[in-house]
Design an enzyme around this catalytic site. Sequence first.
Site, mmCIF file in Angstrom:
data_model
loop_
_atom_site.group_PDB
_atom_site.id
_atom_site.type_symbol
_atom_site.label_atom_id
_atom_site.label_comp_id
_atom_site.label_asym_id
_atom_site.label_seq_id
_atom_site.Cartn_x
_atom_site.Cartn_y
_atom_site.Cartn_z
ATOM 1 N N CYS A 4 -10.456 -3.183 -4.713
ATOM 2 C CA CYS A 4 -9.473 -4.199 -5.135
ATOM 3 C C CYS A 4 -10.176 -5.459 -5.645
ATOM 4 C CB CYS A 4 -8.531 -4.534 -3.988
ATOM 5 S SG CYS A 4 -7.372 -3.187 -3.641
ATOM 6 N N CYS A 47 -10.231 -4.799 -0.018
ATOM 7 C CA CYS A 47 -11.329 -3.818 -0.064
ATOM 8 C C CYS A 47 -12.158 -4.030 -1.327
ATOM 9 C CB CYS A 47 -10.769 -2.394 -0.002
ATOM 10 S SG CYS A 47 -10.161 -1.764 -1.577
ATOM 11 N N GLU A 75 0.312 5.201 0.675
ATOM 12 C CA GLU A 75 -0.632 6.223 1.136
ATOM 13 C C GLU A 75 -0.221 7.607 0.640
ATOM 14 O OE1 GLU A 75 -1.164 5.652 5.381
ATOM 15 O OE2 GLU A 75 -2.320 3.836 4.992
ATOM 16 N N GLU A 126 -2.895 -4.661 -3.137
ATOM 17 C CA GLU A 126 -3.370 -5.568 -4.186
ATOM 18 C C GLU A 126 -3.378 -4.874 -5.538
ATOM 19 O OE1 GLU A 126 -4.654 -4.794 -1.283
ATOM 20 O OE2 GLU A 126 -6.076 -6.284 -0.561
ATOM 21 N N ASN A 156 0.842 -1.196 0.000
ATOM 22 C CA ASN A 156 0.000 0.000 0.000
ATOM 23 C C ASN A 156 0.879 1.248 0.000
ATOM 24 O OD1 ASN A 156 0.649 -0.785 2.686
ATOM 25 N ND2 ASN A 156 -1.051 0.374 3.521
ATOM 26 N N CYS A 162 -3.985 0.656 -2.676
ATOM 27 C CA CYS A 162 -3.846 -0.574 -1.883
ATOM 28 C C CYS A 162 -2.750 -1.480 -2.451
ATOM 29 C CB CYS A 162 -5.152 -1.353 -1.895
ATOM 30 S SG CYS A 162 -6.495 -0.592 -0.993
HETATM 31 N N1 THU Z 1 -5.317 -1.418 2.324
HETATM 32 C C1 THU Z 1 -4.748 -2.238 1.400
HETATM 33 O O1 THU Z 1 -3.592 -2.064 1.013
HETATM 34 N N2 THU Z 1 -5.496 -3.247 0.907
HETATM 35 C C2 THU Z 1 -6.807 -3.459 1.222
HETATM 36 O O2 THU Z 1 -7.488 -4.230 0.555
HETATM 37 C C3 THU Z 1 -7.373 -2.783 2.382
HETATM 38 C C4 THU Z 1 -6.683 -1.543 2.789
HETATM 39 C C5 THU Z 1 -4.522 -0.297 2.834
HETATM 40 C C6 THU Z 1 -4.990 1.050 2.364
HETATM 41 C C7 THU Z 1 -4.493 1.958 3.438
HETATM 42 O O3 THU Z 1 -3.147 2.314 3.160
HETATM 43 C C8 THU Z 1 -4.498 1.091 4.695
HETATM 44 O O4 THU Z 1 -4.596 -0.249 4.235
HETATM 45 C C9 THU Z 1 -5.638 1.382 5.648
HETATM 46 O O5 THU Z 1 -6.852 1.408 4.969
#
Ligand code: THU
Length: 139
Positions: free
Chosen positions: A96, A93, A47, A58, A45, A56
């Site tokens: 994704c 999520c 941010e 994925e 991920n 994310c």
């Molecule tokens: N996140 C992912 O990388 N994958 C997901 O499917 C769920 C959420 C990350 C996004 C963000 O950086 C952190 O988790 C909190 O939401």
Amino acid sequence: MAEKDLKKLIEKALDMRNSSYAPYSHYKVGAALEASDGQIFSGCNVENSSYGATNCAERTAFFKAVSEGVHDFRRIVITGGPDDGELQYATPCGICRQVMREFCNPESFEIILAKSTEDYRVYTLAQLLPESFGPENLL
Ligand code: THU
């Protein structure tokens, strides 16, 4: 697929968590995506201070693969959890899941939520995204 290969894929996803850029949520995610030809694309991920620009793990892995011309996939391992806590069965999520749906067969593509090489859960995309909308709807 050999158990040994799955362990390697889990290790790759766990390793990718070290690259996670998560200064806001402190929730680190690593993914390892296995293509049908055996290639592995990893992702974390990433941010952003403008939170909506976050990507994310994925999707990072999928976009790396697709941008290299790879469109056929077997399975993905996801590893996630707070950077100061225990790993969770980090479920993908909704966005994704929909990106996976674009490129993967819902009945056969496997989503593996791993806490370790010994502790993981396996789902198909169809289980996590039932009654989905996909490319066939637009043909
Ligand atoms: N996140 C992912 O990388 N994958 C997901 O499917 C769920 C959420 C990350 C996004 C963000 O950086 C952190 O988790 C909190 O939401």
